[in-house]
Design a protein around this motif. Structure first.
Motif, mmCIF file in Angstrom:
data_model
loop_
_atom_site.group_PDB
_atom_site.id
_atom_site.type_symbol
_atom_site.label_atom_id
_atom_site.label_comp_id
_atom_site.label_asym_id
_atom_site.label_seq_id
_atom_site.Cartn_x
_atom_site.Cartn_y
_atom_site.Cartn_z
ATOM 1 N N ILE A 134 0.577 4.164 4.686
ATOM 2 C CA ILE A 134 0.806 3.234 5.795
ATOM 3 C C ILE A 134 0.359 3.890 7.101
ATOM 4 O O ILE A 134 1.184 4.404 7.859
ATOM 5 C CB ILE A 134 2.293 2.817 5.871
ATOM 6 C CG1 ILE A 134 2.774 2.357 4.480
ATOM 7 C CG2 ILE A 134 2.485 1.710 6.894
ATOM 8 C CD1 ILE A 134 4.213 1.927 4.437
ATOM 9 N N GLY A 165 3.578 -4.546 10.644
ATOM 10 C CA GLY A 165 4.035 -3.595 9.634
ATOM 11 C C GLY A 165 5.542 -3.375 9.554
ATOM 12 O O GLY A 165 5.989 -2.387 8.967
ATOM 13 N N LYS A 166 6.323 -4.284 10.096
ATOM 14 C CA LYS A 166 7.785 -4.105 10.076
ATOM 15 C C LYS A 166 8.343 -4.181 8.661
ATOM 16 O O LYS A 166 9.074 -3.292 8.213
ATOM 17 C CB LYS A 166 8.461 -5.176 10.959
ATOM 18 C CG LYS A 166 8.018 -5.140 12.413
ATOM 19 C CD LYS A 166 8.714 -6.206 13.233
ATOM 20 C CE LYS A 166 8.406 -7.629 12.817
ATOM 21 N NZ LYS A 166 6.979 -7.996 13.009
ATOM 22 N N LYS A 174 5.450 -7.860 17.182
ATOM 23 C CA LYS A 174 4.786 -9.122 16.845
ATOM 24 C C LYS A 174 4.452 -9.221 15.356
ATOM 25 O O LYS A 174 4.533 -8.237 14.637
ATOM 26 C CB LYS A 174 3.525 -9.272 17.681
ATOM 27 C CG LYS A 174 3.862 -9.525 19.132
ATOM 28 C CD LYS A 174 2.676 -10.002 19.905
ATOM 29 C CE LYS A 174 3.129 -10.387 21.311
ATOM 30 N NZ LYS A 174 2.028 -10.365 22.253
ATOM 31 N N ILE A 188 -6.931 0.611 8.617
ATOM 32 C CA ILE A 188 -6.155 -0.117 7.606
ATOM 33 C C ILE A 188 -7.095 -0.887 6.684
ATOM 34 O O ILE A 188 -6.959 -0.857 5.455
ATOM 35 C CB ILE A 188 -5.153 -1.073 8.301
ATOM 36 C CG1 ILE A 188 -4.101 -0.257 9.064
ATOM 37 C CG2 ILE A 188 -4.494 -2.011 7.295
ATOM 38 C CD1 ILE A 188 -3.188 -1.081 9.955
ATOM 39 N N TYR A 210 -1.322 -3.298 16.580
ATOM 40 C CA TYR A 210 -2.384 -2.347 16.252
ATOM 41 C C TYR A 210 -3.589 -2.629 17.142
ATOM 42 O O TYR A 210 -3.871 -3.781 17.450
ATOM 43 C CB TYR A 210 -2.832 -2.522 14.804
ATOM 44 C CG TYR A 210 -1.777 -2.212 13.763
ATOM 45 C CD1 TYR A 210 -1.340 -0.910 13.570
ATOM 46 C CD2 TYR A 210 -1.241 -3.214 12.973
ATOM 47 C CE1 TYR A 210 -0.385 -0.620 12.588
ATOM 48 C CE2 TYR A 210 -0.290 -2.934 11.996
ATOM 49 C CZ TYR A 210 0.133 -1.639 11.819
ATOM 50 O OH TYR A 210 1.067 -1.346 10.863
ATOM 51 N N ARG A 263 -8.212 -0.424 2.395
ATOM 52 C CA ARG A 263 -8.090 -1.502 1.405
ATOM 53 C C ARG A 263 -9.446 -1.865 0.815
ATOM 54 O O ARG A 263 -9.557 -2.116 -0.374
ATOM 55 C CB ARG A 263 -7.513 -2.765 2.040
ATOM 56 C CG ARG A 263 -6.141 -2.638 2.569
ATOM 57 C CD ARG A 263 -5.082 -2.744 1.492
ATOM 58 N NE ARG A 263 -3.805 -2.648 2.151
ATOM 59 C CZ ARG A 263 -2.979 -3.673 2.283
ATOM 60 N NH1 ARG A 263 -3.260 -4.828 1.749
ATOM 61 N NH2 ARG A 263 -1.848 -3.515 2.937
ATOM 62 N N LEU A 270 -6.433 -8.585 7.297
ATOM 63 C CA LEU A 270 -6.606 -8.552 5.845
ATOM 64 C C LEU A 270 -6.988 -9.933 5.310
ATOM 65 O O LEU A 270 -7.819 -10.055 4.411
ATOM 66 C CB LEU A 270 -5.314 -8.059 5.176
ATOM 67 C CG LEU A 270 -4.999 -6.572 5.440
ATOM 68 C CD1 LEU A 270 -3.545 -6.248 5.129
ATOM 69 C CD2 LEU A 270 -5.917 -5.679 4.619
ATOM 70 N N GLY A 302 2.767 -9.238 11.823
ATOM 71 C CA GLY A 302 1.708 -8.426 11.222
ATOM 72 C C GLY A 302 1.623 -7.001 11.743
ATOM 73 O O GLY A 302 0.585 -6.361 11.641
ATOM 74 N N GLU A 325 13.354 -11.299 9.445
ATOM 75 C CA GLU A 325 13.172 -12.567 10.161
ATOM 76 C C GLU A 325 14.533 -13.163 10.522
ATOM 77 O O GLU A 325 14.796 -14.347 10.334
ATOM 78 C CB GLU A 325 12.311 -13.533 9.334
ATOM 79 C CG GLU A 325 11.047 -12.813 8.851
ATOM 80 C CD GLU A 325 9.888 -13.698 8.460
ATOM 81 O OE1 GLU A 325 9.765 -14.794 9.019
ATOM 82 O OE2 GLU A 325 9.089 -13.266 7.608
ATOM 83 N N PRO A 344 0.834 -1.210 0.000
ATOM 84 C CA PRO A 344 0.000 0.000 0.000
ATOM 85 C C PRO A 344 0.864 1.253 0.000
ATOM 86 O O PRO A 344 1.961 1.254 0.562
ATOM 87 C CB PRO A 344 -0.774 -0.121 1.318
ATOM 88 C CG PRO A 344 0.037 -1.016 2.174
ATOM 89 C CD PRO A 344 0.745 -1.953 1.257
ATOM 90 N N ASN A 401 10.173 -10.914 14.756
ATOM 91 C CA ASN A 401 8.901 -10.872 15.478
ATOM 92 C C ASN A 401 8.963 -11.715 16.744
ATOM 93 O O ASN A 401 7.975 -11.941 17.415
ATOM 94 C CB ASN A 401 7.724 -11.301 14.594
ATOM 95 C CG ASN A 401 7.898 -12.695 14.037
ATOM 96 O OD1 ASN A 401 8.633 -13.508 14.609
ATOM 97 N ND2 ASN A 401 7.250 -12.988 12.943
ATOM 98 N N ALA A 404 -2.175 -7.119 11.511
ATOM 99 C CA ALA A 404 -2.838 -6.570 10.323
ATOM 100 C C ALA A 404 -2.959 -7.623 9.223
ATOM 101 O O ALA A 404 -3.906 -7.611 8.446
ATOM 102 C CB ALA A 404 -2.064 -5.361 9.792
ATOM 103 N N ARG A 405 -1.994 -8.541 9.190
ATOM 104 C CA ARG A 405 -2.071 -9.587 8.164
ATOM 105 C C ARG A 405 -3.313 -10.438 8.397
ATOM 106 O O ARG A 405 -4.049 -10.772 7.474
ATOM 107 C CB ARG A 405 -0.809 -10.449 8.204
ATOM 108 C CG ARG A 405 -0.772 -11.489 7.075
ATOM 109 C CD ARG A 405 0.455 -12.366 7.135
ATOM 110 N NE ARG A 405 1.679 -11.631 6.945
ATOM 111 C CZ ARG A 405 2.613 -11.460 7.871
ATOM 112 N NH1 ARG A 405 2.441 -11.990 9.072
ATOM 113 N NH2 ARG A 405 3.709 -10.787 7.621
#
Ligand SMILES: Nc1ncnc2c1ncn2[C@@H]1O[C@H](COP(=O)(O)OP(=O)(O)OP(=O)(O)O)[C@@H](O)[C@H]1O
Ligand SMILES: [Mg+2]
Length: 404
Positions: free
Chosen positions: A35, A70-71, A66, A225, A217, A229, A262, A68, A156, A32, A191, A258-259
């Motif tokens: 952000i 947004g890193k 953690k 967010i 979040y 979308r 979505l 999701g 990671e 996106p 994470n 956030a993952r």
């Protein structure tokens, strides 16, 4: 076919697709432009890394939070912005290389990571065969082949010590002393919140000269967010009121991921489409949530080592036989039989207890401690997954263990 019929077919199939306008905005690789709720973190990263534009080495930077939160999205955003500003002519070359360290399961991860980095820097090494030291030397050579400043983003990065050891990261953080022309700064991302504590203190202090935390979040932020979308993804008026809020609430419970939010929205949309619904309804979110939970559990079962599968197999078999709750002792007895039949090593009762505890944490079983007078205690086990998942789990175990 006459053109008219053909066109009518096209219109008809388009008409059937009542839910999605453009699903690609929900795909994992979509980046996106906007952000929300990460401006602070993005600004911090940018100001820490800004000196590289002048050719100065910056502190190593460590991002954690953690899953999701947004890193990856944020670092890639800053990377793109930095690269936009790089001047065509300058006396040094700035490279910002991104590598996700979670490579497919292969034995020699260190080799693979180095080989990937060499490739990114324009060199090449055979994908296997050389001694790791030779690949390492090759890496140093290519890094130091000309005057350059390299920002190495290792996403990671916790995967490296899981599979390799502290040494790999230690060597990387010491790299600058081995280089004559080039300078390197490292951005590590993880994470795993306890990752730094597990490191050798020397590696830890070097890797996290600067640290930025990505907090989870909350539900309101997730709604922002999702709403952004949803506009691009769905046709007008196909979302029942409260759907986005519900996705956000579910994902907020799952540590503000956030993952997950979505994914929920995408799967709910797919379920609505498949059931020929005109709208994405609240119940589709529940169904999507169940599907995600189910897939997660099955993925875990699939990827567990054989010994885990032996233990789970024992629990499932016993539960079905006794149609009742079962106890750890019984599981251990059954497990030993299974190992003997499979000519496999038998783990100690203690190890099996640990495995059982892990299944409990994963939500595959529920374990309850029952006092049996005089300080005696027993652990009672109950399967916590539905029949449907149990059947799928049985199939996975059967395929993987070749066991009937
Ligand atoms: N603030 C945001 N605005 C829009 N989308 C976001 C935001 N934060 C995360 N996302 C989206 O959520 C998903 C997960 O984000 P990302 O990959 O950056 O998480 P992560 O922190 O790197 O997680 P992991 O630790 O699992 O790698 C991505 O699809 C990303 O586009
Ligand atoms: Mg990531």
């Amino acid at each position: 076919m006459a053109i008219e019929t053909e066109i009518n077919n096209i219109f008809e199939s388009f008409d059937k697709n009542r839910i999605f306008k453009d699903k690609s905005f929900l795909q994992a690789n979509h980046r996106p432009e906007n952000i929300p709720h990460r401006h602070e973190q993005i600004k911090q990263i940018a100001s820490i890394l800004a000196p590289v534009l002048r050719g100065e080495r910056t502190s190593n930077l460590f991002l954690y939070g953690k899953t999701g939160t947004g890193k990856t999205l944020s670092i890639q955003y800053v990377r793109d912005q930095l690269l936009k500003r790089v001047k065509e002519v300058s006396e040094f070359k700035l490279r910002i290389e991104y590598l996700n360290c979670k490579l497919k399961k292969v034995s020699d991860t260190e080799y693979r990571i180095l080989a990937e980095l060499i490739k990114k820097l324009g060199g090449s090494v055979p994908s296997t065969g050389l001694p790791t030291q030779a690949v390492y030397n090759n890496f140093i050579e290519i890094v130091d082949s000309k005057k350059q400043l390299i920002v190495l983003i290792l996403d990671e990065v916790d995967q490296t010590i899981k599979k390799i050891s502290n040494d790999f990261l230690y060597n990387l953080t010491r790299l600058n002393s081995e280089l004559s022309k080039t300078q390197i700064c490292i951005v590590g991302i993880s994470n795993n919140l306890t990752f730094l504590d597990e490191l050798d203190p020397r590696v830890r202090s070097s890797l996290s000269e600067e640290e930025i935390v990505f907090p989870p979040y909350n539900a309101i932020q997730l709604q922002d967010i999702l709403n952004k979308r949803a506009e691009a993804v769905f046709k007008d008026n196909v979302i029942q009121g409260g759907v986005v809020a519900k996705c956000a609430a579910f994902a907020a419970r799952e540590h503000g991921d956030a993952r997950r939010a979505l994914d929920l929205l995408r799967i709910a949309g797919e379920l609505a489409e498949r059931s020929n619904s005109k709208k994405v309804l609240l119940k589709h979110i529940d169904e999507a949530n169940e599907k995600i939970e189910r897939d997660k559990i099955l993925d875990v079962i699939k990827s567990e080592p054989k010994q885990f599968q032996f233990v789970l197999h024992s629990i499932i078999q016993l539960s079905e036989k006794q149609n009742n709750s079962i106890f750890t002792g019984e599981v251990y007895n059954f497990y030993q039989e299974v190992c003997i039949q499979n000519k496999s090593e038998i783990l100690t009762q203690r190890r099996v207890s640990d495995i059982i505890q892990e299944f409990d944490m994963l939500g595959i079983i529920n374990v309850r401690v029952i006092s049996k007078g005089r300080g005696g205690r027993m652990r009672e086990i109950k399967l916590a997954i539905t029949k449907n998942i149990i059947e799928k789990a049985k199939k996975i175990i059967k395929d993987s263990l070749n066991y009937n």
